[in-house]
Enzyme design. Structure first.
Site, PDB file in Angstrom:
ATOM      1  N   ARG A 299       0.853  -1.188   0.000  1.00 23.63           N
ATOM      2  CA  ARG A 299       0.000   0.000   0.000  1.00 23.63           C
ATOM      3  C   ARG A 299       0.895   1.245   0.000  1.00 23.63           C
ATOM      4  NH1 ARG A 299      -5.113  -2.095   2.360  1.00 23.63           N
ATOM      5  NH2 ARG A 299      -5.194  -4.077   1.244  1.00 23.63           N
ATOM      6  N   GLU A 301       0.435   4.146   0.733  1.00 25.26           N
ATOM      7  CA  GLU A 301      -0.245   5.196   1.494  1.00 25.26           C
ATOM      8  C   GLU A 301       0.754   5.957   2.334  1.00 25.26           C
ATOM      9  OE1 GLU A 301      -4.050   4.463   3.871  1.00 25.26           O
ATOM     10  OE2 GLU A 301      -3.567   2.480   3.055  1.00 25.26           O
ATOM     11  N   ARG A 307      -0.499   1.831  13.077  1.00 30.33           N
ATOM     12  CA  ARG A 307      -1.043   0.582  12.527  1.00 30.33           C
ATOM     13  C   ARG A 307      -0.973   0.456  11.010  1.00 30.33           C
ATOM     14  NH1 ARG A 307      -7.556   0.501  12.791  1.00 30.33           N
ATOM     15  NH2 ARG A 307      -7.959   2.399  11.619  1.00 30.33           N
ATOM     16  N   HIS A 308      -0.260   1.345  10.346  1.00 32.35           N
ATOM     17  CA  HIS A 308      -0.113   1.231   8.889  1.00 32.35           C
ATOM     18  C   HIS A 308       1.303   0.845   8.495  1.00 32.35           C
ATOM     19  CE1 HIS A 308      -3.902   3.542   8.831  1.00 32.35           C
ATOM     20  NE2 HIS A 308      -4.084   2.913   7.680  1.00 32.35           N
ATOM     21  N   GLU A 450      -9.827  -2.722  13.453  1.00 30.27           N
ATOM     22  CA  GLU A 450     -10.225  -3.568  12.340  1.00 30.27           C
ATOM     23  C   GLU A 450      -9.056  -4.436  11.895  1.00 30.27           C
ATOM     24  OE1 GLU A 450      -9.829  -4.127   8.120  1.00 30.27           O
ATOM     25  OE2 GLU A 450      -9.643  -2.017   8.667  1.00 30.27           O
ATOM     26  N   SER A 453     -11.542  -7.169   6.555  1.00 29.02           N
ATOM     27  CA  SER A 453     -12.633  -6.567   5.833  1.00 29.02           C
ATOM     28  C   SER A 453     -13.016  -7.583   4.765  1.00 29.02           C
ATOM     29  CB  SER A 453     -12.145  -5.266   5.202  1.00 29.02           C
ATOM     30  OG  SER A 453     -13.239  -4.521   4.770  1.00 29.02           O
ATOM     31  N   ARG A 501      -1.209  -6.963  12.211  1.00 27.48           N
ATOM     32  CA  ARG A 501      -2.212  -6.385  13.110  1.00 27.48           C
ATOM     33  C   ARG A 501      -2.767  -7.424  14.074  1.00 27.48           C
ATOM     34  NH1 ARG A 501      -6.271  -2.164  10.008  1.00 27.48           N
ATOM     35  NH2 ARG A 501      -4.640  -0.726   9.320  1.00 27.48           N
TER      36      ARG A 501
END
Lengths: 527, 527
Positions: A299, A301, A307-308, A450, A453, A501
């Site tokens: 990712r 991002e 948590r990323h 979370e 998903s 996670r």
């Protein structure tokens, strides 16, 4: 498959080959010199009668296959009292004290005390040498296992110590370490008390990850992580899933091009897959029925949070179902319970070891897991004073709050939030047939964060096209995805889990960098 | 972890939500229309008394949770004779013949025959409808299990057939398939006989991988592949290895920059790892003692051969050893034997299924495995008339020839070739202490092709620096690698295995694209 060769390697000449032999000899000679120096000090006071009992060994280059058996530190206890054993371990600490030297030997999570006393076989020079070996060096020692009258609290092997008779350095550490193992191991509480005890911050840890990973806590964390993967696969194989492998290099930024890393691929560009979802679904359309895959996902991002990560390990699964996607949530819920149970029952030592440095409440779960519907979740939040619309997605703070509310009401750290508003889910999510505002989709949470998903996916190509158009997506860009369903496809659903996670939240840790061995984030690409 | 959202998704308006509901209804209506058309044809001859017994079902959208149990095709045999069962399967073939319709239903590797006869409950219109359903559609059928007098050779379930009573289409295939499953399944011998039987070439297969993967052969190949991974991990966990995960995105093209894919990483460039070796070694230096990892590795080689991929799955392992690197070759050899034994004993059905289409000799191995030294291999080649220098690397044809010579002499398809010339190995390879021309390194072969390369690595930072300099490598570029060994490191070795090659060679297949679900090579990035 061949290991990639470094560039610049040419075939060395015969002369060079001889030189290489000399290099090896040089290393051995250096070792001898150091042993000699220790002996020399003694020599002024007379011959060192212990000189064959210690020193720096020549580099282990596979010269020979001796019969000597090395035993594990974890096996040293009163059962083997009075036996003479050889142990290879790290020198955790070494403390000379007059005619004595105390050492702690460490092997992964396990430690044992060793002691040397000057006597007719152990010389003062030997004590001096042993006291001077750099911490973290690897040593081979011979010693007698001796039961101690009082438990040794500072070691994992509390009932015995080793009366050392021989002491050889196998691999030397440099004397100045960029971080101390004790500092990196200090329990969280003590760190915060504002005492003088030095602490090691996250960046220093990661910059020197090889040392940081040697702490008992990290040895335990990554054993728990291995266990999570093992339990994930066991739970799914038991349920007739087949493991597959999906490509990480993909031709089109199928998810629209946002947050995707670009790769130069020969004369064209390619991308790093953000999830294996398309390929999992293709495997289902190709009749594999139930599949899982464990692998890197990427990712791009620019999120610098606790948590990323830019690269993490995805635990992904997808399955055909018969009539209702709750068959999928039941399988995933059962799988998570298998993981939680497996960790609790098979890895209690590792969990306790992590808790010693990072205290956390034991992880609670219900069997079967709690499944809440989205509107119930919204109601709980509203009752707690949160203002939000019925079809708004949950913000991160609201997710956490809901986690606390659920814990208080149901006493579980794991739950499934089902039936998300359709508007906040991707175009391929199957709408709820009974209420067009909602969808057959779900997130799953651990300690309010979370970790999965997923959804029933639309398996009808016409309906999928309609939904994509509705979202304003150019159908040309997702043609091959839609075409995957034109040759008959069973109803199916699944989900993607972030491995790091799961480990972080199960253990109650505060940063995902603690559960990624070599984390990648927008600011970190090394080591 | 959240599934990546497609770009361009906005929150749809309420009006749009209603529209979405209509779309779902539209799909259902279309299905009804088709069923109606079939019924209409009958209607001209009077009311269709079977009209509730067949048709196109509405899309499975999780409306309900019926009690109906679907049974597996693989369980249909004489034990369940006379029972009425529901089955969901693909329509493999459908052949109307007057008042009869024969179908073959397929579920992964398993097939069963179904039959419909016009009678008081089955109408002519129902036969017509059933005969007209496109192959590869997914159907739900109800039928009675009936023992047949003569074995049905064309199906896996040979003792029974299904007397069908109800027939509903769950997911329709388009009628024109880009390849026929029968053609893709044709045994290799028949293909070559120059008969009219059409064949499917590798590219057409890969372009339509979803269909191609549905063949019994491919269903079996990828189950064998999953088994290889499972057995690899089982064999290593049994030997106290810990699973780790290593980053795929790395900051420096540590192996020199050749054959490396470049990634744009925020404001800088990064690279895709060609192997996890550096990280495995760091895990060893960090006290994990024995580690393995299964994951994607990347090679930007412009090699278009039967055995090269640009992305493949690496089965990698690394371990500390006590005195001699043969402790490592023993572990790896034992592990391979566990894999070979596990495949042979636990997956005979899958292996036989692949052999039916691609005949191959059973894979032979010795216990313990054969370990040859490089000079012995060279001697065998020279005795067979090959001209080569004693310290030349083996060319691919020579590897294959040596494989045949070894097979003829020792009757094994697996062997270890030990003690490669130092000159042909990377700088970090430990030289042989007894002969400077050779090294403590090895390759392993299956059916004459290399599937593992490995070595004792140099764990002494000074000696490693000398060797790197000797190879003309700029020490600055590998500083962090060398520094990994400055805090004490045990002697260690390991190797990297190409998963797809192991599966290809174990099964005796001719192309690595047959064992990569979605292969990547210089010319192929899709699907």
């Amino acid at each position: 498959m061949s290991e990639a060769s470094p560039a610049g390697e040419g075939a060395p000449s015969k002369k060079a080959l001889k030189k290489q032999q000399k290099e090896a000899e040089k290393a051995a000679k250096k070792a001898e010199r150091q042993a000699q120096q220790a002996a020399d000090a003694e020599a002024s006071e007379g011959e060192d009668y212990a000189k064959d009992r210690y020193g720096v060994s020549r580099m282990v280059q596979s010269h020979e296959k001796p019969d000597r058996k090395l035993v594990k530190v974890s096996t040293l206890n009163s059962d083997v009292a009075d036996q003479t054993v050889w142990v290879r371990a790290r020198l955790h600490t070494s403390r000379g004290k007059g005619k004595q030297c105390f050492v702690v030997l460490r092997q992964q999570q396990f430690t044992v005390q060793g002691i040397l006393n000057v006597n007719e076989t152990i010389s003062k020079a030997m004590i001096k040498f042993t006291s001077g070996v750099a911490k973290e060096s690897i040593v081979d020692v011979e010693g007698v296992v001796a039961v101690v009258p009082q438990k040794i609290e500072s070691c994992t092997q509390q009932d015995v110590e080793l009366r050392l008779q021989r002491f050889y350095v196998i691999s030397q550490s440099v004397p100045r370490l960029p971080l101390q193992i004790e500092d990196a191991s200090r329990p969280k509480g003590e760190e915060e008390e504002g005492s003088q005890a030095p602490t090691v911050n996250q960046d220093t840890r990661l910059d020197n990850r090889i040392l940081d990973l040697r702490t008992q806590t990290n040895q335990a964390i990554f054993r728990v992580e291995a266990a999570v993967c093992q339990l994930f696969r066991e739970a799914l194989r038991k349920r007739d899933f087949v493991e597959i492998h999906t490509p990480k290099i993909i031709s089109a930024a199928s998810e629209g091009g946002a947050n995707v890393f670009t790769v130069s691929y020969f004369k064209t560009n390619a991308y790093l897959a953000q999830s294996p979802q398309l390929y999992k679904q293709m495997a289902i359309a190709a009749d594999f029925n139930r599949v899982f895959t464990v692998g890197a996902v990427f990712r791009a991002e620019d999120s610098n949070t606790h948590r990323h990560l830019c690269e993490f390990v995805g635990l992904d699964l997808e399955m055909a179902f018969d009539y209702h996607y709750h068959e999928v949530t039941d399988v995933i819920g059962g799988m998570f319970n298998d993981i939680f149970r497996g960790l609790r029952d098979r890895f209690p030592t590792e969990i306790a070891m992590v808790n010693k440095q990072f205290p956390a409440e034991p992880f609670k779960f219900l069997d079967p897991p709690l499944r809440l519907e989205f509107p119930e979740g919204v109601k709980m939040l509203k009752d707690a004073g949160v203002e939000m619309g019925d079809e708004d997605d949950l913000s991160t703070p609201n997710e956490k709050l809901l986690g606390r509310l659920v814990k208080a009401k149901y006493d579980t750290d794991f739950y499934i939030l089902d039936k998300y508003p359709l508007a906040v889910r991707p175009f391929y999510t199957m709408p709820d047939p009974n209420n067009p505002k909602y969808s057959n989709s779900y997130d799953m949470f651990m300690r309010g964060e979370e970790i999965l998903s997923g959804a029933q996916r639309i398996h009808d190509p016409e309906f999928l096209s309609e939904r994509a158009k509705h979202h304003g997506i150019d159908l040309e860009t997702i043609k091959s995805y839609i075409d995957s369903f034109r040759f008959g496809a069973p109803p199916h659903g699944g989900g993607g889990i972030g491995m790091e996670r799961v480990v972080m939240l199960y253990l109650g840790l505060d940063n995902i960098r603690k559960t990624s061995m070599f984390p990648r984030d927008p600011k970190r690409l090394t080591p």
